[in-house]
Design an enzyme around this catalytic site. Sequence first.
Site, PDB file in Angstrom:
ATOM      1  N   ASP A 440     102.254  34.065  15.748  1.00 12.66           N
ATOM      2  CA  ASP A 440     102.344  33.547  17.109  1.00 12.66           C
ATOM      3  C   ASP A 440     100.927  33.456  17.660  1.00 12.66           C
ATOM      4  OD1 ASP A 440     103.431  32.903  19.670  1.00 12.66           O
ATOM      5  OD2 ASP A 440     103.221  34.987  20.262  1.00 12.66           O
ATOM      6  N   LYS A 441     100.764  32.746  18.764  1.00  7.21           N
ATOM      7  CA  LYS A 441      99.436  32.618  19.380  1.00  7.21           C
ATOM      8  C   LYS A 441      99.294  33.525  20.593  1.00  7.21           C
ATOM      9  CE  LYS A 441      98.413  29.593  22.423  1.00  7.21           C
ATOM     10  NZ  LYS A 441      97.831  30.455  23.470  1.00  7.21           N
ATOM     11  N   LYS A 647      92.106  16.167  36.800  1.00  8.03           N
ATOM     12  CA  LYS A 647      91.585  16.925  35.656  1.00  8.03           C
ATOM     13  C   LYS A 647      92.596  16.804  34.524  1.00  8.03           C
ATOM     14  CE  LYS A 647      93.655  21.299  37.140  1.00  8.03           C
ATOM     15  NZ  LYS A 647      93.432  22.636  37.678  1.00  8.03           N
ATOM     16  N   ASP A 764     103.249  27.039  22.875  1.00  6.36           N
ATOM     17  CA  ASP A 764     102.276  26.399  23.768  1.00  6.36           C
ATOM     18  C   ASP A 764     102.110  24.924  23.438  1.00  6.36           C
ATOM     19  OD1 ASP A 764     101.340  27.822  25.867  1.00  6.36           O
ATOM     20  OD2 ASP A 764      99.749  28.832  24.769  1.00  6.36           O
ATOM     21  N   ASP A 894     109.534  35.753  19.210  1.00  7.42           N
ATOM     22  CA  ASP A 894     109.071  35.894  17.832  1.00  7.42           C
ATOM     23  C   ASP A 894     110.040  36.704  16.969  1.00  7.42           C
ATOM     24  OD1 ASP A 894     106.622  34.591  18.508  1.00  7.42           O
ATOM     25  OD2 ASP A 894     105.925  36.465  19.384  1.00  7.42           O
TER      26      ASP A 894
END
Length: 1227
Positions: A440-441, A647, A764, A894
Site C-alpha cells: 500500500d502507499k 491549480k 490514491d 489492505d
Amino acid sequence: METGQNDNRRRRRKRDKIRWSKIYAFSCIRPTAQLDNADGGSGPGQLLLHGPGYSRVVFCNQPSVHRKKPLNYGSNVISTTKYNIITFLPKALFEQFRRVANLYFLLTAILSLTPVTPFTPVSMIAPLVFVVGLSMAKEALEDWRRFMQDTKVNNRKVNVHKGKGVFGRKSWQSIRVGDVVRVEKDDFFPVDLLLLSSSYDDGICYVETMNLDGETNLKVKRSPEVTLPLDDNGSFKDFRATIQCEDPNPNLYSFVGNFEYDHQVFSLEPNHILLRDSKLRNTTYIYGVAIFTGHHTKVMQNSTPSPSKRSRIEKKMDYIIYILFTLLVLISLVSSIGFAARTKYWMPDWWYLQPDASDTFFNPSQAGLSGVFHLVTALILYGYLIPISLYVSIEVVKVLQAMFINQDLHMYDEESGKPARARTSNLNEELGQVDTILTDKTGTLTCNQMDFLKCSIAGVSYGMRSSEVEVAAARHMAASNTDDAYRTSEIEMESEIIDGSDDLMMRMMHKPKVKGFSFEDNRLMEQRWVKNPDADTILLFFRILALCHTAIPEPNEETGGFNYEAESPDEGTFLVAAREFGFEFCRRTQSSVFVREKYNLSFQFQQHQELFERRYKVLNLLEFNSKRKRMSVIVRDDDGQILLLCKGADSIIFERLAKNGRTYEEETTKHLNEYAEAGLRTLAIAYRKIEESEYNVWNADFIKAKTTIGPDREILLERVSDLIERDMILIGATAVEDKLQEGVPQCIDKLAQAGLKIWVLTGDKMETAINIGFACSLLRQGMRQISISTMNTDLIVPDSKKAAKENIVMQITNAMQTITLETDPNAAFALIIDGKTLSYALENDVKHQFLKLAVECASVICCRVSPKQKALVTRLVKEGNGKTTLAVGDGANDVGMIQEADIGVGISGVEGMQAVMASDFAIAQFRFLERLLVVHGHWCYKRIAQMICYFFYKNIAFGLTLFYFEAYTSFSGQSVYDNWYMLLFNVILTSLPVISLGAFEQDVSSDVCLQFPALYQQGPKNLFFDWYRIIGWIMNGVCSSLIIFFLSINMLDSQPFCKFGHTADMAAIGTTMFTCIIWTVNIQIALMMSHFTWIQHAFVWGSIASWYLFLLIFGMLSPIYSGNAYQLLMESLGPAPIFWIMTLVITISCNIPYLFHLSYQRMVNPMDHHVIQEIKHYGKDVEDEYMWRREKTKARQKTKIGFTARVEAKIRQLKSRLQKKYSSVGS
C-alpha cells in the site's frame, strides 16, 4: 454549565451556517424532482428497483422490525477469527491431519491397539497426542488474540436513538438495521449509514476514507433535502421513513436506492452514504440511519475469510513424507515377503520354535496370512523413517525464531514504542523466499505529512533545501564515487555530492520550525520579493495559494493563529506556505474569503506594516476530482475585477494556456522535471482575468448545468467548466514533499538489490502514486512509463464494455511488443494502471496477458484500486507466478490483500489495527521490512531447510538399521534396540542439537546480510531445499546406515568381545550400533553449523554425554526394568576396547563423505556465503577494504529500481556527456 454548552453549540452552528452546497459545483447538487408516493408511478426522482440484487428494505427508526422474519437482518457483530467454539475442534484437527505424517502416525496409533504391534500402545499414542495438542494450543492462542481485538471493536460506543427523541450510548455490536445514530466529529462510522442531517445547515459533511481506499483527501457527503429539518435529538421522536435499496455488495463507489419520506420518494446516490470505518472530519456531528450492519457493510464485504496458510517448505515436506512412506511400504513389503517365505519353507525345520503349535501370526500352513500380519508389524517397526518429532521440533524452533523477531531491537520503533511482532510462527521460513512485494502507499510508504519545499514563479526556481530523495541520492553517489568503475564521472558529480552533503548538514542543523513548511529562500521571505522585477506575478502566486481551496480556518488559542481543516494535505500545506509568505487565510463566509496580507499596495516598500485584511468574494468553486485533475475558484477582488485562479496537473494546465500566457512555460517545465526527479509532488499555477459580460453569460450556462437532473449532469458541468478554464496565463508551479516514512527509499533500494520485485497498490489518484514512485525511486527520470487506461466509449459504441476491453488488450499487446523490441539493456519500464482499467485486466481471458506484461516491467503501480482489487491482484501474482508473495499495508482497505498473500505484514500505523490483526507479521515502520526479510527471512529459511534435511538424514540413518537387522535375522520382526533407546532417540538424544541448529545457526552475521543483499536470493532460488539437496541428504542417511550396520556386525560377529572370550550378544550389538548412531548424527550436525555459541556446544556434546549417562543409570536399575541392559556399560561395553575403537572408526567413516563433499564445494564451486565466511575468517575485510567493497558491489542483484539504479543511470548519463564533450574537443 448548560448555558456555556449552549453558547458553544451556537458558535458551532454559526460556523456551520456556511452552505457548501451553494459553492461546490460537482459534489453537492440535490435532485429537486420528487414523486408523490400515492400515484404509484415513477418519475425522475425515483429509481425503479426490481429483481434480484435490490431486495433490501429498511424501516427507519424501527430496528425491532428487522429482527423478525421475513427480513431478519444480521447484527453489527464482526468477527475476523479463524475459529469459534463450535468449529475449533473439527477445523483445528483438519489443519493438523492435513499433514501427511500426522495421518500416518494416527494410523499407526490405531494399529498399536492390535496384537501385531511391536510396541506398546502408549508409546505410539502419547507422542501423537502431544504433537497435535501442542500445535492446536498454539493455533488457539493466536486466534484468541484476534478474538480480543474483535471484541474491542465491537464494544466501541456511539449515540443511538432509544425512542421519544432520547439518544444514549450503545456498543457498536448492539446497533441494528433501522437504528438512528448520531456520530460526533473525529469518530468512525459504526455501520453503513444514510446521512440524514449534519451540523451544517445544508446537511453536508466531510468524511475521511483512509481505511477504505487509502486516500487522505476528505470526501464531501450530503443528505437528502427533505431530511434537513432533522437536526437535533428531539426531531427524531416521530421520525418514520422507508428505504428500498441494493443488497449487500463489496462495491465501495456505487449505491442505488429510493428513500420514501413524508409521502414522497427520492433517489439515493453514493454521496448520501457513509461507510463503516470511514471517519467524520471537519463536521461537528451527523445523524444517520443504519442500512447495512456487521458483515453486510461494504468494508466487511471487501474482506476475505482468514485463510489457513502453509509455507512452501512445509508443503514440500509432504512430498518428502510421501517418498519416505513409499520407501517404508517397499521395505515393509520386502520384509513381509521374506517373513512369509521363511515361515513357509524354513520354519517347519526349526523344531525349537514348535511350528505345529504356532498361532496365525507364525503358521507355516498359512504363510501368506502370516506375511500380511507381518506387513503391519513392519509398517509400525520402520516408522522411525518418518520422524513424528519433526513437527514438534519445527514448532519449537519457529516459536523461538518468532521470539527473536519480537525481541530484535533494530526493529523497535522508539517513537511509537512498538516492536516487531510475529503474529504467527508458521511462516517464518517464507520470509526468506519472497519474490514479489505488494505494498500500500498511504501510511505504509508515506506518513501523510506534506512539506512545502520549492516553487517556481515567473520562470525562477525558489527553495534551497533538498528533498529526502536528493540527499539520499547524493550520499549514495558519494559512496559510489570511491569505486574505480565510477571515477570517470568524478569531476561531474563532485559539485552535486558536495551540495547534497552540505544540504544534509543544513537540514540536520536547521530543523523546520513550522510543520508543513520546509521552504528556505531569503529571496521570498520577509517580503524581500517586493523589490523583485516580477513582484506582481509573485504577489498573484501567493494570493492563489491563499484563495484556491475549500479549507476551513480553526482559531488556535495557543498560537493565536489558525489551523486549517482541508480536504487534502496539499491544501493545508499551501495555506501554511501562504501564511508564512505573509498571506494568512483567516475567515470564510457563505460568499467571501478573507485573507490577512502583510503586503499592501500603498505601502509595498515598507518592511514593517500592519496586517491588512482583504476580502475576496467567491463567485464559483470548481473543485478537484480525478477526472478534472485541476481546481479553480472564481473570485471578485476589491477593485471589482473577476479572476479565475487555477491549480492542477501541469499536463492539464499547459493545454489550457493562452498564446500570451506561455511566457514562463519553458522554464517552468524544466523546473517541474527537476522537482519530479527529486521526488516532489507538483502542481502548476495559472490565472485569467474575466470580463463582466463574459462571466454573466458563462454563469447562466453554469447554473443551468448545475441544476440539471439526470446522468448527463456531470458531462454538462465538465463541458461548461472547460469553457471558462481556458486562455489562462501561467504563473509558476509548486513542489511539495510527501514525507516518506523514515528509511523507505533506502529500504526499497536494499530490497531491490536483494532481487525482490515491488508493486504499489493504492486507492490514491494516479498523480499522487506516480509522485511517490519517484520519491522512493520506484520510478525515475528516463524510465519509460507504460500507462494502461480505459478509453471513454460510452458515447462511441453501443457495447462500450466490450470495446473498452478490446482496447485494453490492444494496449497490453503493444506494450509487450515495445518491451520485446527494446535493444538497450539498461532500458527500464514502469507499468501504471488505474482501478477501472484493472477491472477489465483481471478478467479471466485478459489477466495472464496483463501479468506477463507486469512481470516484464521493473515496477508496477496500480492506482484507484478497491480493497477487493488489491486482493485479486495479489492472488493473480501469487497463482500466476507460482512464487512467494508478501503484502504490506496499514489500513482496513489492505486486509484482503494481506490475507490473500502468502505472507501478510501489517504496519501498526495511524489507520487502526485492522491490518495488524489480519497480518502474519506486524512492524511499526516500512523500513523494518528490510531487516525482517534480508536478515530474519534469510536466517529462518536456511535454518528450517537445513534442520528438515538433517532430520530426515538422522532418521533414515537410524531407521534403516532396523530393516537391515530384521533382514539379517530372517525377517523376524525383532528390534535390535531396546524400546527405551528408540523412545529417547528423537525426544532427548538428538532433539536439542537440531533445535539449536534451527534457532541459532547463522551462515553470516546480520550486518553482512545487509551488506550483501544478494545472499537473500538463496531463498527464492530454494538452494537449500531443492530436490538435489534433499536427495543428497537422503543418500547420506542411507550411506551412514550401511556403514554403521555392516561395520558393526562384521567387527563384532565372529570374534571375542571381552576379556573372557565371550562374543557380543544382541544387547551389546544393539547398544554399540546405537552409540555409533548417536556419535555420527551429532558430529554431522556439528559439521553443518557455521556459528557456534556455548548453547550449541552444550547441546551437541551434552546430547552425546547424556547417552552415556542414561546407559549408566539405566544399567544400574533392576533387571526387571533394564532387562538385557543391566550393567551393560560398566561390565561389558566399557572395559572392551573394541567398543571405543568401533565408535571412533564408524563415526569418522560416516562423516568422511560429507567432509569430502563440503571441501570440494568450497574449493571448486563455492557458494556466496562460503566466500564471505572465508574473507571474514582471515580478516580480509579489514586488511583489503577495496576488495571488500568490490565484493559488496558484486553481491547486488542487477536492478532497475531504487537509489542504486537511479545513481547508476545518472552516472551513465554523466559518462555520456563526458564522451560527447571529449569527442567535440577532439574534433
